[in-house]
Design a protein around this motif. Structure first.
Motif, PDB file in Angstrom:
ATOM      1  N   GLU A   1      -1.945   2.492  -5.048  1.00 15.70           N
ATOM      2  CA  GLU A   1      -1.651   3.850  -4.592  1.00 15.70           C
ATOM      3  C   GLU A   1      -2.866   4.445  -3.880  1.00 15.70           C
ATOM      4  O   GLU A   1      -3.966   4.492  -4.426  1.00 15.70           O
ATOM      5  N   ASP A   2      -2.640   4.893  -2.673  1.00 16.93           N
ATOM      6  CA  ASP A   2      -3.655   5.541  -1.830  1.00 16.93           C
ATOM      7  C   ASP A   2      -3.287   7.017  -1.809  1.00 16.93           C
ATOM      8  O   ASP A   2      -2.523   7.478  -0.966  1.00 16.93           O
ATOM      9  N   ALA A   3      -3.813   7.773  -2.784  1.00 17.63           N
ATOM     10  CA  ALA A   3      -3.383   9.152  -3.010  1.00 17.63           C
ATOM     11  C   ALA A   3      -4.301  10.159  -2.323  1.00 17.63           C
ATOM     12  O   ALA A   3      -5.517   9.948  -2.208  1.00 17.63           O
ATOM     13  N   HIS A   4      -3.701  11.274  -1.913  1.00 22.60           N
ATOM     14  CA  HIS A   4      -4.420  12.326  -1.189  1.00 22.60           C
ATOM     15  C   HIS A   4      -3.930  13.702  -1.628  1.00 22.60           C
ATOM     16  O   HIS A   4      -2.787  13.840  -2.080  1.00 22.60           O
TER      17      HIS A   4
ATOM     18  N   ALA B   1       4.528  11.619   7.118  1.00 22.30           N
ATOM     19  CA  ALA B   1       5.324  11.751   5.903  1.00 22.30           C
ATOM     20  C   ALA B   1       4.780  10.901   4.761  1.00 22.30           C
ATOM     21  O   ALA B   1       4.235   9.820   4.968  1.00 22.30           O
ATOM     22  N   THR B   2       4.955  11.420   3.563  1.00 24.16           N
ATOM     23  CA  THR B   2       4.749  10.646   2.336  1.00 24.16           C
ATOM     24  C   THR B   2       6.008  10.797   1.495  1.00 24.16           C
ATOM     25  O   THR B   2       6.711  11.790   1.609  1.00 24.16           O
ATOM     26  N   PRO B   3       6.279   9.808   0.651  1.00 26.87           N
ATOM     27  CA  PRO B   3       5.563   8.559   0.436  1.00 26.87           C
ATOM     28  C   PRO B   3       5.735   7.617   1.623  1.00 26.87           C
ATOM     29  O   PRO B   3       6.813   7.531   2.213  1.00 26.87           O
ATOM     30  N   MET B   4       4.670   6.911   1.932  1.00 26.52           N
ATOM     31  CA  MET B   4       4.686   5.908   2.992  1.00 26.52           C
ATOM     32  C   MET B   4       4.193   4.598   2.397  1.00 26.52           C
ATOM     33  O   MET B   4       3.201   4.595   1.657  1.00 26.52           O
ATOM     34  N   ILE B   5       4.883   3.509   2.715  1.00 29.53           N
ATOM     35  CA  ILE B   5       4.409   2.210   2.253  1.00 29.53           C
ATOM     36  C   ILE B   5       4.142   1.304   3.438  1.00 29.53           C
ATOM     37  O   ILE B   5       4.805   1.389   4.474  1.00 29.53           O
TER      38      ILE B   5
ATOM     39  N   ARG C   1       0.862  -1.184   0.000  1.00 26.44           N
ATOM     40  CA  ARG C   1       0.000   0.000   0.000  1.00 26.44           C
ATOM     41  C   ARG C   1       0.895   1.229   0.000  1.00 26.44           C
ATOM     42  O   ARG C   1       1.715   1.411   0.901  1.00 26.44           O
ATOM     43  N   LEU C   2       0.757   2.054  -1.015  1.00 25.64           N
ATOM     44  CA  LEU C   2       1.567   3.260  -1.159  1.00 25.64           C
ATOM     45  C   LEU C   2       0.692   4.479  -0.876  1.00 25.64           C
ATOM     46  O   LEU C   2      -0.218   4.788  -1.647  1.00 25.64           O
ATOM     47  N   ILE C   3       0.945   5.158   0.225  1.00 24.77           N
ATOM     48  CA  ILE C   3       0.208   6.375   0.576  1.00 24.77           C
ATOM     49  C   ILE C   3       0.982   7.568   0.051  1.00 24.77           C
ATOM     50  O   ILE C   3       2.172   7.732   0.355  1.00 24.77           O
TER      51      ILE C   3
END
Length: 341
Positions: free
Chosen positions: A83-86, A105-109, A51-53
């Motif tokens: 990808e969990d994008a915001h 922080a992003t990117p977070m996995i 899961r990539l935030i």
């Protein structure tokens, strides 16, 4: 005395501030009308999920997105990702929740390893773990050093320059900012609405303050960006190499250094392969278009475009597509979850 360069890693969001005032309203709306979903595996062999935030517009997130697209396209491993994008700002609601309030922080996995849940949020650390082939043994320390340097002198600075010209004129570039930061085809629909409504009601000012973005920091940052491109252009001229860390005597090929330069420069260079994350020049500030033209006139700028053309879309398609699962809840689904139907 010149102003110091912006920092790469921003101060973590305060969970208490996110639960008070207008932010509490935004948090309630987003948590009510959005959820987390995982896309189907692209093939039976892809059995391990990441899961990539992200902040969808972030070039630091594009760096990891680039790497994970390469990882997923490699049929010799079992990894795939969602990808969990915001939009910027509301990303903190999800990253704090996912990290048990330890990081925004992003990117977070997030992934599992040997049955244990794992979390990582440093782009260099993520690439080193999942794409070790981008770090040739002979020059591994040099690759990492280049990554770190580019993160500070290109990543943090280009973010400052781009956001300054857009956010300081948020009314004029409102639609551009919404398209770049809160495209409803990439983020949950409610997050797009919240970003749109909050942008000129304090969000733009809050973003500039949190990142120390002002005219002085923008000017210093632009100088640094131009210096980075001049330095790497000179290096490429001197070595005659196809890739950044090639020497006159040896080619090391595509490394994380090349990926990092290309990804961190994408918001200004706007490579065609990443068209879904860019907007037309007519919608961008003149200062950013001038910077784009100047950087594209350099050897390093052309190198970054070459990296996108050669390596960014590994399955042979022309454009990058987002590895996304729709996070929006329907009104019907929300009513059901509340026990009203």
């Amino acid at each position: 005395m010149s102003s110091p360069l912006p920092i790469e890693n921003l101060k973590p969001a305060d969970p208490k501030r996110l639960s008070s005032g207008p932010l509490a309203v935004a948090k309630f709306l987003i948590e009510t009308f959005s959820t987390v979903r995982q896309r189907d595996a692209p093939s039976p062999s892809k059995t391990a999920h990441i899961r990539l935030i992200t902040i969808s517009v972030s070039h630091f997130c594009e760096k990891v997105r680039f790497a994970l697209d390469l990882l997923e396209a490699d049929t010799t491993n079992h990894w795939y990702f969602t990808e969990d994008a915001h939009p910027p700002g509301s990303h903190a609601f999800e990253t704090l929740k996912a990290s048990q309030q330890t990081s925004s922080a992003t990117p977070m996995i997030l992934f599992e390893e040997n049955g244990e849940p794992k979390m990582m949020y440093d782009s260099t650390t993520i690439l080193e773990k999942f794409m070790p082939q981008l770090y040739p043994d002979e020059i591994k320390s040099q690759v990492i050093q280049v990554e770190r340097d580019l993160g500070q002198r290109l990543g943090a600075t280009l973010r400052c320059v781009a956001y300054y010209h857009l956010l300081s004129n948020a009314k004029e570039y409102h639609d551009t900012l919404v398209q770049l930061c809160a495209d409803p085809n990439k983020v949950a629909y409610i997050e797009s609405v919240v970003f749109d409504q909050f942008l000129e009601r304090g969000l733009a000012d809050r973003m500039m303050k949190s990142m120390n973005i002002n005219k002085e920091s923008c000017d210093v940052s632009e100088v640094a960006v131009r210096e980075v491109f001049a330095e790497w252009s000179q290096r490429l001229e001197e070595t005659g190499g196809e890739y950044l860390l090639d020497t006159k005597d040896q080619s090391f090929g595509f490394t994380a250094a090349d990926l990092t330069l290309a990804a961190l420069a994408y918001p200004v260079l706007q490579p065609p392969e990443l068209c879904d994350w860019c907007v037309s020049s007519e919608k961008m500030p003149a200062a950013l278009n001038d910077l784009k033209n100047d950087l594209l006139a350099t050897k390093a700028g052309q190198h970054a475009l070459k990296i996108y053309q050669r390596h960014r879309v590994p399955n042979g398609e022309k454009f990058v597509t987002m590895k996304y699962a729709d996070r929006s809840k329907s009104i019907w689904g929300w009513w059901k979850s509340m026990g009203m139907v």
